[in-house]
Motif scaffolding. Structure first.
Motif, PDB file in Angstrom:
ATOM      1  N   LEU A  84       0.830  -1.215   0.000  1.00  0.00           N
ATOM      2  CA  LEU A  84       0.000   0.000   0.000  1.00  0.00           C
ATOM      3  C   LEU A  84       0.861   1.260   0.000  1.00  0.00           C
ATOM      4  O   LEU A  84       0.540   2.249  -0.664  1.00  0.00           O
ATOM      5  N   LYS A  85       1.953   1.244   0.743  1.00  0.00           N
ATOM      6  CA  LYS A  85       2.862   2.394   0.760  1.00  0.00           C
ATOM      7  C   LYS A  85       3.432   2.640  -0.632  1.00  0.00           C
ATOM      8  O   LYS A  85       3.528   3.790  -1.087  1.00  0.00           O
ATOM      9  N   GLN A  87       2.103   1.719  -3.533  1.00  0.00           N
ATOM     10  CA  GLN A  87       1.023   2.200  -4.398  1.00  0.00           C
ATOM     11  C   GLN A  87       0.729   3.671  -4.123  1.00  0.00           C
ATOM     12  O   GLN A  87       0.501   4.457  -5.055  1.00  0.00           O
ATOM     13  N   SER A  88       0.729   4.053  -2.864  1.00  0.00           N
ATOM     14  CA  SER A  88       0.475   5.442  -2.487  1.00  0.00           C
ATOM     15  C   SER A  88       1.555   6.360  -3.053  1.00  0.00           C
ATOM     16  O   SER A  88       1.260   7.432  -3.593  1.00  0.00           O
ATOM     17  N   ALA A  89       2.799   5.939  -2.952  1.00  0.00           N
ATOM     18  CA  ALA A  89       3.903   6.743  -3.478  1.00  0.00           C
ATOM     19  C   ALA A  89       3.778   6.891  -4.992  1.00  0.00           C
ATOM     20  O   ALA A  89       3.971   7.985  -5.543  1.00  0.00           O
ATOM     21  N   THR A  91       1.025   6.754  -6.757  1.00  0.00           N
ATOM     22  CA  THR A  91      -0.128   7.626  -7.015  1.00  0.00           C
ATOM     23  C   THR A  91       0.253   9.087  -6.801  1.00  0.00           C
ATOM     24  O   THR A  91      -0.148   9.965  -7.582  1.00  0.00           O
ATOM     25  N   MET A  92       1.038   9.365  -5.779  1.00  0.00           N
ATOM     26  CA  MET A  92       1.475  10.739  -5.509  1.00  0.00           C
ATOM     27  C   MET A  92       2.350  11.262  -6.655  1.00  0.00           C
ATOM     28  O   MET A  92       2.227  12.431  -7.052  1.00  0.00           O
TER      29      MET A  92
END
Length: 122
Positions: A84-85, A87-89, A91-92
């Motif tokens: 998840l981390k 994927q979040s990075a 996406t950012m």
């Protein structure tokens, strides 16, 4: 009782120390030819593939980097939180790229409108 470190016919440590009892009659220790009472360490550190040099009475490291890497095995798969981390990075990063593109297009539109307002000449 002492600990001894057995090695195979080629001189490589067999992996497990053994205990040796003294001879009941003499009280002395009879260390087998394929063992030593010298622990397989170098500079206070363990070794990957210790080999015993009988002439020098010392252990020598025989593992190269390829051998060491072969013992490590595959890495653990990332945890769901790590996924998840990541994927979040990602996406950012995509969001920042999209924002830069929007700002670039807004400037381009503003320049075109200004050019039209000035009569369309460059």
């Amino acid at each position: 009782m002492i600990q001894i470190y057995p090695f195979d016919t080629e001189g490589f440590f067999l992996g497990q120390p053994e205990t040796l009892e003294p001879d009941p009659g003499t009280g002395k220790y009879k260390i087998p030819d394929n063992a030593t009472n010298i622990p397989p360490v170098k500079d206070g550190q363990g070794m990957w593939r210790p080999w015993f040099d009988s002439e020098k009475q010392e252990w020598i490291e025989k593992a190269d980097q390829k051998y060491k890497d072969s013992l490590k095995g595959p890495a653990d798969p990332p945890s769901p939180l790590d996924q998840l981390k990541a994927q979040s990075a990602a996406t950012m990063v995509q969001l920042a790229e999209a924002q830069n593109l929007i700002e670039s297009q807004a400037k381009m539109i503003a320049d075109l409108l200004l050019m039209l307002a000035e009569g369309g000449e460059t």
